[in-house]
Design a protein around this motif. Structure first.
Motif, PDB file in Angstrom:
ATOM      1  N   LYS A 160      -4.079  17.857  -3.068  1.00 22.26           N
ATOM      2  CA  LYS A 160      -5.129  17.347  -3.960  1.00 22.26           C
ATOM      3  C   LYS A 160      -4.859  15.882  -4.316  1.00 22.26           C
ATOM      4  O   LYS A 160      -5.773  15.048  -4.294  1.00 22.26           O
ATOM      5  CB  LYS A 160      -5.186  18.195  -5.226  1.00 22.26           C
ATOM      6  CG  LYS A 160      -6.251  17.773  -6.199  1.00 22.26           C
ATOM      7  CD  LYS A 160      -6.252  18.642  -7.448  1.00 22.26           C
ATOM      8  CE  LYS A 160      -7.265  18.110  -8.438  1.00 22.26           C
ATOM      9  NZ  LYS A 160      -7.182  18.781  -9.726  1.00 22.26           N
ATOM     10  N   THR A 161      -3.605  15.558  -4.621  1.00 21.37           N
ATOM     11  CA  THR A 161      -3.248  14.178  -4.960  1.00 21.37           C
ATOM     12  C   THR A 161      -3.462  13.258  -3.763  1.00 21.37           C
ATOM     13  O   THR A 161      -4.000  12.153  -3.909  1.00 21.37           O
ATOM     14  CB  THR A 161      -1.795  14.098  -5.459  1.00 21.37           C
ATOM     15  OG1 THR A 161      -1.637  14.976  -6.573  1.00 21.37           O
ATOM     16  CG2 THR A 161      -1.425  12.683  -5.860  1.00 21.37           C
ATOM     17  N   LEU A 162      -3.057  13.699  -2.577  1.00 17.04           N
ATOM     18  CA  LEU A 162      -3.281  12.901  -1.370  1.00 17.04           C
ATOM     19  C   LEU A 162      -4.773  12.657  -1.156  1.00 17.04           C
ATOM     20  O   LEU A 162      -5.186  11.547  -0.790  1.00 17.04           O
ATOM     21  CB  LEU A 162      -2.690  13.601  -0.146  1.00 17.04           C
ATOM     22  CG  LEU A 162      -1.177  13.531   0.014  1.00 17.04           C
ATOM     23  CD1 LEU A 162      -0.700  14.528   1.062  1.00 17.04           C
ATOM     24  CD2 LEU A 162      -0.728  12.131   0.365  1.00 17.04           C
ATOM     25  N   GLY A 207      -4.014   5.318   4.716  1.00 15.79           N
ATOM     26  CA  GLY A 207      -5.329   5.634   4.187  1.00 15.79           C
ATOM     27  C   GLY A 207      -5.958   6.907   4.713  1.00 15.79           C
ATOM     28  O   GLY A 207      -5.326   7.950   4.813  1.00 15.79           O
ATOM     29  N   LYS A 208      -7.229   6.784   5.055  1.00 16.45           N
ATOM     30  CA  LYS A 208      -8.009   7.946   5.480  1.00 16.45           C
ATOM     31  C   LYS A 208      -7.473   8.577   6.764  1.00 16.45           C
ATOM     32  O   LYS A 208      -7.614   9.779   6.971  1.00 16.45           O
ATOM     33  CB  LYS A 208      -9.474   7.544   5.675  1.00 16.45           C
ATOM     34  CG  LYS A 208     -10.187   7.204   4.387  1.00 16.45           C
ATOM     35  CD  LYS A 208     -11.623   6.792   4.653  1.00 16.45           C
ATOM     36  CE  LYS A 208     -12.331   6.399   3.381  1.00 16.45           C
ATOM     37  NZ  LYS A 208     -13.699   5.922   3.634  1.00 16.45           N
ATOM     38  N   GLN A 209      -6.864   7.778   7.619  1.00 21.21           N
ATOM     39  CA  GLN A 209      -6.332   8.313   8.872  1.00 21.21           C
ATOM     40  C   GLN A 209      -5.161   9.264   8.591  1.00 21.21           C
ATOM     41  O   GLN A 209      -5.055  10.316   9.217  1.00 21.21           O
ATOM     42  CB  GLN A 209      -5.887   7.189   9.815  1.00 21.21           C
ATOM     43  CG  GLN A 209      -7.027   6.348  10.342  1.00 21.21           C
ATOM     44  CD  GLN A 209      -7.579   5.385   9.293  1.00 21.21           C
ATOM     45  OE1 GLN A 209      -6.903   4.988   8.363  1.00 21.21           O
ATOM     46  NE2 GLN A 209      -8.833   5.018   9.446  1.00 21.21           N
ATOM     47  N   LEU A 210      -4.294   8.883   7.666  1.00 20.90           N
ATOM     48  CA  LEU A 210      -3.179   9.751   7.302  1.00 20.90           C
ATOM     49  C   LEU A 210      -3.714  11.033   6.667  1.00 20.90           C
ATOM     50  O   LEU A 210      -3.250  12.130   6.986  1.00 20.90           O
ATOM     51  CB  LEU A 210      -2.211   9.048   6.342  1.00 20.90           C
ATOM     52  CG  LEU A 210      -1.042   9.899   5.854  1.00 20.90           C
ATOM     53  CD1 LEU A 210      -0.149  10.321   7.007  1.00 20.90           C
ATOM     54  CD2 LEU A 210      -0.240   9.138   4.802  1.00 20.90           C
ATOM     55  N   LEU A 256      -5.449   8.576  -1.066  1.00 27.34           N
ATOM     56  CA  LEU A 256      -5.586   7.931   0.244  1.00 27.34           C
ATOM     57  C   LEU A 256      -6.979   7.362   0.533  1.00 27.34           C
ATOM     58  O   LEU A 256      -7.081   6.310   1.172  1.00 27.34           O
ATOM     59  CB  LEU A 256      -5.132   8.879   1.352  1.00 27.34           C
ATOM     60  CG  LEU A 256      -3.622   9.185   1.331  1.00 27.34           C
ATOM     61  CD1 LEU A 256      -3.253  10.183   2.423  1.00 27.34           C
ATOM     62  CD2 LEU A 256      -2.800   7.915   1.452  1.00 27.34           C
ATOM     63  N   PRO A 257      -8.070   7.979   0.078  1.00 28.65           N
ATOM     64  CA  PRO A 257      -9.367   7.344   0.316  1.00 28.65           C
ATOM     65  C   PRO A 257      -9.534   6.015  -0.422  1.00 28.65           C
ATOM     66  O   PRO A 257     -10.379   5.205  -0.059  1.00 28.65           O
ATOM     67  CB  PRO A 257     -10.384   8.377  -0.202  1.00 28.65           C
ATOM     68  CG  PRO A 257      -9.673   9.674  -0.093  1.00 28.65           C
ATOM     69  CD  PRO A 257      -8.236   9.360  -0.409  1.00 28.65           C
ATOM     70  N   LYS A 258      -8.721   5.765  -1.432  1.00 22.07           N
ATOM     71  CA  LYS A 258      -8.792   4.522  -2.196  1.00 22.07           C
ATOM     72  C   LYS A 258      -7.842   3.451  -1.663  1.00 22.07           C
ATOM     73  O   LYS A 258      -7.775   2.355  -2.202  1.00 22.07           O
ATOM     74  CB  LYS A 258      -8.462   4.792  -3.666  1.00 22.07           C
ATOM     75  CG  LYS A 258      -9.427   5.735  -4.345  1.00 22.07           C
ATOM     76  CD  LYS A 258      -8.963   6.051  -5.745  1.00 22.07           C
ATOM     77  CE  LYS A 258      -9.830   7.121  -6.393  1.00 22.07           C
ATOM     78  NZ  LYS A 258      -9.299   7.561  -7.674  1.00 22.07           N
ATOM     79  N   GLU A 316       0.829  -1.216   0.000  1.00 22.65           N
ATOM     80  CA  GLU A 316       0.000   0.000   0.000  1.00 22.65           C
ATOM     81  C   GLU A 316       0.860   1.261   0.000  1.00 22.65           C
ATOM     82  O   GLU A 316       0.569   2.210  -0.723  1.00 22.65           O
ATOM     83  CB  GLU A 316      -0.939   0.023   1.201  1.00 22.65           C
ATOM     84  CG  GLU A 316      -1.773   1.289   1.246  1.00 22.65           C
ATOM     85  CD  GLU A 316      -2.818   1.296   2.331  1.00 22.65           C
ATOM     86  OE1 GLU A 316      -2.979   2.351   2.965  1.00 22.65           O
ATOM     87  OE2 GLU A 316      -3.493   0.273   2.533  1.00 22.65           O
ATOM     88  N   LEU A 317       1.909   1.255   0.793  1.00 21.83           N
ATOM     89  CA  LEU A 317       2.799   2.429   0.815  1.00 21.83           C
ATOM     90  C   LEU A 317       3.393   2.681  -0.565  1.00 21.83           C
ATOM     91  O   LEU A 317       3.513   3.833  -0.994  1.00 21.83           O
ATOM     92  CB  LEU A 317       3.916   2.232   1.848  1.00 21.83           C
ATOM     93  CG  LEU A 317       3.481   2.222   3.317  1.00 21.83           C
ATOM     94  CD1 LEU A 317       4.664   1.871   4.213  1.00 21.83           C
ATOM     95  CD2 LEU A 317       2.867   3.544   3.726  1.00 21.83           C
ATOM     96  N   ASP A 318       3.738   1.601  -1.263  1.00 23.50           N
ATOM     97  CA  ASP A 318       4.275   1.742  -2.617  1.00 23.50           C
ATOM     98  C   ASP A 318       3.210   2.201  -3.605  1.00 23.50           C
ATOM     99  O   ASP A 318       3.447   3.093  -4.417  1.00 23.50           O
ATOM    100  CB  ASP A 318       4.880   0.420  -3.100  1.00 23.50           C
ATOM    101  CG  ASP A 318       6.148   0.040  -2.348  1.00 23.50           C
ATOM    102  OD1 ASP A 318       6.766   0.932  -1.731  1.00 23.50           O
ATOM    103  OD2 ASP A 318       6.512  -1.148  -2.373  1.00 23.50           O
ATOM    104  N   GLU A 319       2.036   1.591  -3.544  1.00 19.44           N
ATOM    105  CA  GLU A 319       0.972   1.886  -4.506  1.00 19.44           C
ATOM    106  C   GLU A 319       0.429   3.301  -4.358  1.00 19.44           C
ATOM    107  O   GLU A 319       0.124   3.953  -5.352  1.00 19.44           O
ATOM    108  CB  GLU A 319      -0.172   0.878  -4.355  1.00 19.44           C
ATOM    109  CG  GLU A 319       0.192  -0.511  -4.825  1.00 19.44           C
ATOM    110  CD  GLU A 319      -0.837  -1.566  -4.434  1.00 19.44           C
ATOM    111  OE1 GLU A 319      -1.913  -1.192  -3.910  1.00 19.44           O
ATOM    112  OE2 GLU A 319      -0.554  -2.757  -4.634  1.00 19.44           O
ATOM    113  N   THR A 320       0.297   3.765  -3.129  1.00 19.22           N
ATOM    114  CA  THR A 320      -0.248   5.103  -2.910  1.00 19.22           C
ATOM    115  C   THR A 320       0.804   6.193  -3.062  1.00 19.22           C
ATOM    116  O   THR A 320       0.458   7.361  -3.160  1.00 19.22           O
ATOM    117  CB  THR A 320      -0.876   5.231  -1.508  1.00 19.22           C
ATOM    118  OG1 THR A 320       0.127   4.967  -0.522  1.00 19.22           O
ATOM    119  CG2 THR A 320      -2.065   4.302  -1.338  1.00 19.22           C
TER     120      THR A 320
END
Length: 153
Positions: free
Chosen positions: A45-47, A77-80, A51-53, A7-11
């Protein structure tokens, strides 16, 4: 842990937080330069798009509890995104303080990422792999609050 690393890589969230930090630093050092402000806006904007996805948003309650216990929950995700939004909103007219807080967030996120990568490497060295369930199989987990058993089971 591999799923968190993926996830860290993908986001790309570490790179995005780095960009946000760098743009805020530029905004502090060169407040008259509007490109830094635009970079801050674009990165946020990118975050807000990415992150919601994130897959961690759909983890089961048991997995989310595990992430809380090991200190990763607020970095995914959403928490970050909520943390970043709160920092930006709280320091909207004070980019220097926002930059300090984002830098702390970046350092913690980077440290956690390094720890996860080292853990995954360690698992590979001692040949501990992930369990893959076959179709029709399931995994059951029971979460017992530590306080209910005084940390002893």
């Amino acid at each position: 842990m591999q799923i968190v690393s993926d996830e860290l890589d993908e986001t790309n969230q570490i790179e995005l937080i780095t960009q946000l930090r760098n743009s805020l630093q530029g905004q502090v050092k060169q407040p008259q330069e509007t490109s830094h402000q635009q970079n801050v806006v674009n990165t946020i904007k990118t975050l807000r798009e990415v992150l919601p996805k994130a897959e961690s948003n759909t983890f089961s309650p048991a997995w989310q509890q595990i992430l809380k216990e090991i200190g990763l929950y607020n970095y995914l995700g959403k928490q970050l995104l909520a943390r970043v939004n709160k920092i930006i909103q709280r320091n909207n007219i004070t980019p220097a303080i926002a930059e300090e807080e984002i830098t702390k967030l970046y350092e913690a996120l980077n440290s956690l990422n390094n720890g996860i990568n080292n853990l995954i490497s360690g698992f590979k060295i001692v040949r501990i792999g992930a369990e893959s369930l076959q179709p029709g199989e399931c995994e059951v987990g029971i979460l017992i609050p530590r306080i209910a058993i005084d940390n002893e089971l």
